[in-house]
Design an enzyme around this catalytic site. Structure first.
Site, PDB file in Angstrom:
ATOM      1  N   LYS A   1       2.330 -61.113  65.488  1.00 43.02           N
ATOM      2  CA  LYS A   1       0.938 -61.437  65.194  1.00 43.02           C
ATOM      3  C   LYS A   1       0.051 -60.736  66.197  1.00 43.02           C
ATOM      4  CE  LYS A   1       0.143 -65.475  62.482  1.00 43.02           C
ATOM      5  NZ  LYS A   1       0.111 -66.915  62.430  1.00 43.02           N
TER       6      LYS A   1
ATOM      7  N   GLU B   1      22.979 -69.734  52.186  1.00 41.01           N
ATOM      8  CA  GLU B   1      22.485 -70.880  51.418  1.00 41.01           C
ATOM      9  C   GLU B   1      22.302 -70.580  49.940  1.00 41.01           C
ATOM     10  OE1 GLU B   1      21.406 -69.972  54.389  1.00 41.01           O
ATOM     11  OE2 GLU B   1      20.599 -71.648  55.559  1.00 41.01           O
TER      12      GLU B   1
ATOM     13  N   TRP C   1      -0.752 -59.913  60.741  1.00 35.68           N
ATOM     14  CA  TRP C   1       0.701 -59.763  60.797  1.00 35.68           C
ATOM     15  C   TRP C   1       1.119 -58.301  60.683  1.00 35.68           C
ATOM     16  CZ3 TRP C   1       3.472 -64.144  57.588  1.00 35.68           C
ATOM     17  CH2 TRP C   1       3.129 -65.378  58.143  1.00 35.68           C
TER      18      TRP C   1
HETATM   19  P1  AMP Z   1      22.922 -64.947  56.119  1.00 39.28           P
HETATM   20  O1  AMP Z   1      22.801 -66.356  55.736  1.00 39.28           O
HETATM   21  O2  AMP Z   1      23.653 -64.732  57.395  1.00 39.28           O
HETATM   22  O3  AMP Z   1      23.501 -64.147  55.023  1.00 39.28           O
HETATM   23  O4  AMP Z   1      21.459 -64.394  56.392  1.00 39.28           O
HETATM   24  C1  AMP Z   1      20.450 -64.483  55.424  1.00 39.28           C
HETATM   25  C2  AMP Z   1      19.245 -63.735  55.898  1.00 39.28           C
HETATM   26  O5  AMP Z   1      19.531 -62.326  55.956  1.00 39.28           O
HETATM   27  C3  AMP Z   1      18.051 -63.805  54.969  1.00 39.28           C
HETATM   28  O6  AMP Z   1      17.331 -65.000  55.122  1.00 39.28           O
HETATM   29  C4  AMP Z   1      17.261 -62.584  55.405  1.00 39.28           C
HETATM   30  O7  AMP Z   1      16.516 -62.826  56.569  1.00 39.28           O
HETATM   31  C5  AMP Z   1      18.343 -61.595  55.722  1.00 39.28           C
HETATM   32  N1  AMP Z   1      18.552 -60.692  54.583  1.00 39.28           N
HETATM   33  C6  AMP Z   1      19.496 -60.731  53.651  1.00 39.28           C
HETATM   34  N2  AMP Z   1      19.379 -59.710  52.798  1.00 39.28           N
HETATM   35  C7  AMP Z   1      18.297 -59.000  53.191  1.00 39.28           C
HETATM   36  C8  AMP Z   1      17.640 -57.828  52.720  1.00 39.28           C
HETATM   37  N3  AMP Z   1      18.081 -57.137  51.683  1.00 39.28           N
HETATM   38  N4  AMP Z   1      16.540 -57.417  53.391  1.00 39.28           N
HETATM   39  C9  AMP Z   1      16.071 -58.085  54.467  1.00 39.28           C
HETATM   40  N5  AMP Z   1      16.663 -59.175  54.963  1.00 39.28           N
HETATM   41  C10 AMP Z   1      17.761 -59.636  54.341  1.00 39.28           C
END
Ligand code: AMP
Length: 549
Positions: free
Chosen positions: A442, A333, A447
């Site tokens: 939780k 997004e 948390w």
């Molecule tokens: P996607 O749309 O498949 O690229 O997934 C996005 C999601 O990946 C984000 O909302 C996060 O939950 C996770 N994400 C992306 N980059 C990171 C990061 N560097 N550390 C932790 N989670 C991440």
């Protein structure tokens, strides 16, 4: 009074025009599924892309039509990125790792008119062909001779090279149109419910490209050799194919095979200096390097995102291989770049240990992006590095809604998008993701960050992968349960000892379960929903058993 500057539309075609004119002889290396690496350059790619554009127009593709791709990161996929968007059609990159029902859903939802498919996906396409009703033709990314002779695909089949050559000559000029026109489409990986379509525009892509290449973002220049390992079907390979054309860097497209050896071979052969991928790719590479005692020679910078990058990975890259990790956060997004971890001037004098600690955060918003955190009532939380809550993001390359969805619960009226991540933000704007909202543990109302415990656990040399989930608990509602994939033989007690003093006492997992492998989503994240389903009663059952005995 209006400014007196040219009002040229910001269009994706301008990127390939620029690279062909000013970096025409710069190489593009691409690996075929049989492992062979072939070479071309920006000038040749521009000509082929312009031929493709003409052929697409000749067969009736119009501005606004959606054309799907099911392909690895390869040269024809790059031509499609530019050829489709360049004429105002929408390049819909489809993730072949999604479930078949999801593939059917997104192809129909996007109303893909044509599908461009790598030969490797013949079986996949054959399985779904009867359920996709909008696709008129399937174009296999191959020559006439390679086109499948026997198949049960109901749509017309064309070989890509035939289509490309139909036009004979390239288009003279890329067409001009409004920069807000949709350019590409990518569906979210949809761990719950149907995937949702994120529709990028030329304007959003171009501003993202300009911002993402900067020194305080991904820091890419024409002197680099860049290889996106993040696939071209995942958020436009994190925007890197666009940046490559903008800066004129040598581009390397790694194709299908991304195991440790394959990644090492292409990094080495093509002298890659910059790359980007999710942490699991690096775990496989480290494993290969450990076993073979090989060294990384040319790589300088490595962007890690998609999941949290553990501290041990940042340290190992730096200490053993002299590679700088750039930890970044983003989403489909968000085009996808939201935050990038680059040190500020005051951090340069930090000790190496403190620099590693800082680098584990997901970083600061790059120019154009704003972030905030709120509690569940929507109240703003302070940026003090302690408070954590729901992460929101806003900016010119953040989606304002989903395709064919009339109302989105995750978008407010002021342009903010609710990410589904839980984070803290410190005084300097450095963000730390603690969890996905749905993965938060939780325990007794407090948390626990599953990501932090996992990242410490994978720092143990005998652990390959780790996941922490909230398992039901009679007294505390939920307690952390650690699931571990062993690299070498290891006892539970060794892991508990390793975690001690590195996490708060009450964050210590109640138990550890060794498993063969962890399930992953189509974009390389741990599929926690599945783990939770399987293990959520683990502690309750354990306590019941011990009560009975
Ligand atoms: P996607 O749309 O498949 O690229 O997934 C996005 C999601 O990946 C984000 O909302 C996060 O939950 C996770 N994400 C992306 N980059 C990171 C990061 N560097 N550390 C932790 N989670 C991440």
């Amino acid at each position: 009074m209006r400014g007196l500057m040219s009002n040229k539309n910001l269009l994706i075609s301008s990127l390939i025009e620029h690279s062909s004119e000013y970096h025409g002889s710069t190489e593009i290396a691409h690996r075929l599924s049989n492992g062979k690496i072939e070479k071309t350059n920006y000038a040749e790619t521009n000509i082929r892309t312009k031929k493709l554009a003409k052929s697409l127009t000749n067969i009736g593709v119009n501005i606004g039509d959606t054309l799907g791709t099911i392909a690895w990161s390869n040269i024809r996929h790059l031509e499609l990125y530019y050829g489709i968007s360049g004429i105002g059609a929408v390049c819909h990159t489809i993730n072949p790792r999604l479930f078949k029902e999801q593939l059917i859903f997104i192809i129909n939802d996007a109303r893909d008119k044509l599908l461009f498919v790598d030969l490797d996906f013949l079986e996949l396409i054959s399985d779904i062909t009867n359920n996709i009703n909008c696709v008129e033709k399937i174009i296999f990314l191959c020559n006439q001779e390679e086109l499948p002779k026997q198949h049960n695909i109901k749509q017309d089949l064309i070989a890509y090279e035939d289509l490309l050559n139909q036009s004979g000559t390239p288009i003279d000029e890329w067409p001009d149109f409004d920069e807000s026109t949709a350019s590409s489409l990518c569906y979210t990986s949809g761990t719950t419910g149907n995937p949702k379509g994120v529709l990028y525009s030329h304007r959003s892509t171009m501003i993202h490209t300009l911002a993402a290449a900067n020194p305080d973002a991904l820091n890419i220049s024409s002197t680099d050799v860049i290889m996106p390992i993040a696939p071209m079907f995942h958020a436009n390979a994190w925007g890197i194919p666009y940046i490559a054309n903008m800066v004129g860097a040598k581009l390397v497209l790694p194709g299908r095979h991304l195991d440790g050896k394959s990644v090492y071979d292409i990094l080495h052969q093509e002298k890659v200096t910059f790359t980007a991928a999710v942490p699991t790719i690096w775990l496989m590479l480290f494993d290969y390097l450990d076993k073979t005692k090989k060294k990384i020679e040319f790589l300088q910078r490595c962007v890690i995102g998609g999941s949290a990058c553990p501290k041990f990975m940042i340290e190992e890259f730096h200490k053993k291989y002299n590679v700088e990790v750039i930890h970044a956060w983003g989403m489909t997004e968000t085009s996808p770049l939201g935050t990038v971890n680059r040190p500020l001037h005051k951090h340069l004098s930090f000790s190496q240990e403190k620099k590693y600690d800082l680098a584990t955060k997901q970083g600061r918003p790059i120019y154009g992006v704003k972030i905030k955190i709120t509690n569940d009532n929507g109240d703003l939380l302070p940026h003090d590095g302690k408070a954590f809550g729901n992460l929101w993001v806003k900016g010119p390359w953040i989606c304002s809604g989903y395709l064919n969805v009339s109302h989105s619960d995750t978008h407010d009226n002021n342009g903010w998008f609710l990410t589904g991540d839980v984070a803290s933000i410190d005084e300097d704007g450095f963000m730390l993701i603690t969890d996905r909202v749905k993965d938060v543990i939780k325990s007794g109302g407090e948390w626990i960050s599953s990501i932090q415990v996992e990242n410490i656990a994978v720092g143990h040399e005998k652990i390959l992968e780790a996941a922490v989930i909230g398992a039901k608990h009679k007294k505390w509602d939920e307690r952390p349960l650690l699931l571990v994939v062993k690299g070498e033989n290891i006892e539970k007690s060794e892991i508990f000892d390793f975690l001690e003093n590195k996490i708060a006492k009450w964050w210590m997992p109640d138990d550890i379960v060794f498993i063969e492998k962890l399930p992953h989503t189509a974009t390389g994240k741990i599929r926690k929903v599945e783990l939770k389903k399987k293990y959520e009663n683990y502690l309750i059952n354990l306590h019941t058993k011990s009560d009975e005995s």
